[in-house]
Design a protein around this motif. Structure first.
Motif, PDB file in Angstrom:
ATOM      1  N   MET A 247       1.098  -1.151  -0.132  1.00  0.00           N
ATOM      2  CA  MET A 247       0.056   0.027   0.053  1.00  0.00           C
ATOM      3  C   MET A 247       0.791   1.280   0.006  1.00  0.00           C
ATOM      4  N   GLU A 248       2.054   1.277   0.660  1.00  0.00           N
ATOM      5  CA  GLU A 248       3.007   2.408   0.728  1.00  0.00           C
ATOM      6  C   GLU A 248       3.447   2.418  -0.692  1.00  0.00           C
ATOM      7  N   ARG A 249       3.649   1.673  -1.243  1.00  0.00           N
ATOM      8  CA  ARG A 249       4.269   1.694  -2.581  1.00  0.00           C
ATOM      9  C   ARG A 249       3.471   2.198  -3.808  1.00  0.00           C
ATOM     10  N   PHE A 250       2.054   2.241  -3.673  1.00  0.00           N
ATOM     11  CA  PHE A 250       1.284   2.569  -4.553  1.00  0.00           C
ATOM     12  C   PHE A 250       0.263   3.854  -3.762  1.00  0.00           C
ATOM     13  N   HIS A 251       1.186   4.449  -2.684  1.00  0.00           N
ATOM     14  CA  HIS A 251       0.495   5.762  -2.227  1.00  0.00           C
ATOM     15  C   HIS A 251      -0.853   5.664  -1.808  1.00  0.00           C
ATOM     16  N   PHE A 252      -1.426   4.554  -0.912  1.00  0.00           N
ATOM     17  CA  PHE A 252      -2.742   4.013  -0.959  1.00  0.00           C
ATOM     18  C   PHE A 252      -3.375   5.285   0.042  1.00  0.00           C
ATOM     19  N   GLN A 253      -4.505   5.373  -0.640  1.00  0.00           N
ATOM     20  CA  GLN A 253      -5.666   6.248  -0.034  1.00  0.00           C
ATOM     21  C   GLN A 253      -6.899   5.799   0.378  1.00  0.00           C
ATOM     22  N   PRO A 254      -7.825   6.255   1.358  1.00  0.00           N
ATOM     23  CA  PRO A 254      -8.975   5.609   1.746  1.00  0.00           C
ATOM     24  C   PRO A 254      -9.878   5.469   0.453  1.00  0.00           C
ATOM     25  N   GLY A 255     -10.663   4.221   0.037  1.00  0.00           N
ATOM     26  CA  GLY A 255     -11.393   3.978  -1.101  1.00  0.00           C
ATOM     27  C   GLY A 255     -10.731   3.224  -2.144  1.00  0.00           C
TER      28      GLY A 255
END
Length: 350
Positions: A247-255
């Motif tokens: 998730m950090e790799r893809f700059h995870f955001q809510p949703g």
């Protein structure tokens, strides 16, 4: 039209005749139905001259930030003191789209302690006994549909304007996967038709919700499908997992993970899908199924969760790898049910 219990509805209607502060609450990690039903109910009550506030536990996804009235919601994670005051001073608290108070997460204790009368409007099965009044109808598409029914039963259908209709439509659309499940009820389409008559542009709303992927979210989806999906045809099951580094790799955001589990379920011959996301304190799991296989029962029995028959969630407090191992170890006991559900879902029933 699905009928509420007449005695309960009459008591709620009388309760709302009095003055006082009204607070609308919904569940942690709010989705389109949680936000849409809350905004619609708030707009309706304000048209009735009521003092209304909305408390949402944490941030909602960016693809819902265009919705009418969302800027007035109090996000508990950011404004807990203000929200605590609202809860303490309320005379009525509506509890929308959740069947147990712990599902609000961040302010569960404050909600339990509040002296206000608590009114549940919800469609999840097996609501817990935490509420003073329960307007619970599981045979319906969404809480948004129930809010429409509630306003109609109050004799106020004329107060559903275009913006209220937009909020209700978002709830109906998102909680049925764009009308692909949990919507096999004629009344759902009668409500939909009524919302269109009130000026809801269904094509535009669909674009605003679903055609707003960021580049990172799109690349994350591709990564999930190419690198993190396992298909188990012998159990008619597929699952996807994401670690915190992913998730950090893809700059995870809510949703950003909204709907990912449905891709696993869309594979031919698959009747059960799971999506595991590693959080700081737990592994969050989304379950989906086809046919008669109840992921609600599966989640309740094994992963401290629940929801609907074909769409539920759960939590594991084991490490991610051990959670997946536990999940895999459970599948043999459900092999017959899963394969039977896959067979049933692939056959036209008349």
């Amino acid at each position: 039209m699905y009928k509420f219990n007449s005695a309960t509805f009459s008591a709620v209607k009388k309760l709302l005749e009095a003055d006082g502060e009204i607070v609308i609450t919904t569940h942690y990690n709010p989705d389109g139905d949680a936000l849409g039903s809350s905004l619609a109910l708030s707009r309706y009550l304000k048209k009735k001259g009521k003092k209304v506030s909305i408390i949402i536990p944490n941030d909602f996804p960016d693809f819902l930030r265009w919705m009418p009235g969302q800027e007035d919601a109090v996000i508990y994670f950011h404004h807990s003191h203000r929200a605590d005051v609202l809860l303490a001073e309320a005379s009525v608290i509506f509890c929308l789209d959740y069947n147990a108070i712990p599902r609000v997460n961040l302010f569960r204790e404050q909600l339990f302690a509040a002296s206000a009368k608590k009114i549940l409007i919800d469609h999840h099965i097996q609501p817990e006994d935490h509420f003073d009044y329960m307007l619970s109808v599981v045979e319906t598409s969404s809480t948004a549909e129930l809010v429409f029914d509630f306003i109609s039963a109050m004799g106020d259908e004329h107060l559903i304007d275009q913006e209220t209709g937009i909020c209700l439509y978002v709830g109906l659309m998102t909680d049925t996967g764009s009308f692909s499940y949990a919507c096999n009820y004629p009344h759902t389409y009668e409500v939909l038709a009524e919302l269109v008559r009130r000026g809801v542009d269904t094509e535009q709303i669909h674009r605003l919700v679903y055609d707003t992927y960021s580049e990172n979210r799109m690349r994350l989806l591709g990564f999930c499908l190419s690198e993190r999906m396992t298909v188990l045809p012998e159990y008619a099951t597929a699952y996807i997992w994401l670690s915190k580094p992913d998730m950090e790799r893809f700059h995870f955001q809510p949703g950003d993970s909204e709907g990912v589990v449905n891709y696993a379920l869309s594979i031919k011959g698959i009747s059960f899908a799971a999506f595991f996301t590693e959080k700081s304190d737990r592994v969050r799991i989304s379950f989906r199924s086809k046919g008669n296989f109840s992921v609600n029962s599966f989640a309740r029995e094994h992963f401290e969760g629940g929801g609907h028959r074909n769409a539920s969630g759960g939590d594991s407090f084991l490490p991610l790898s051990e959670t997946i191992e536990k999940f895999y170890g459970l599948l043999p006991r459900y092999k017959h049910e899963l394969n039977q559900a896959a067979s049933q879902s692939a056959t036209l029933k008349l």
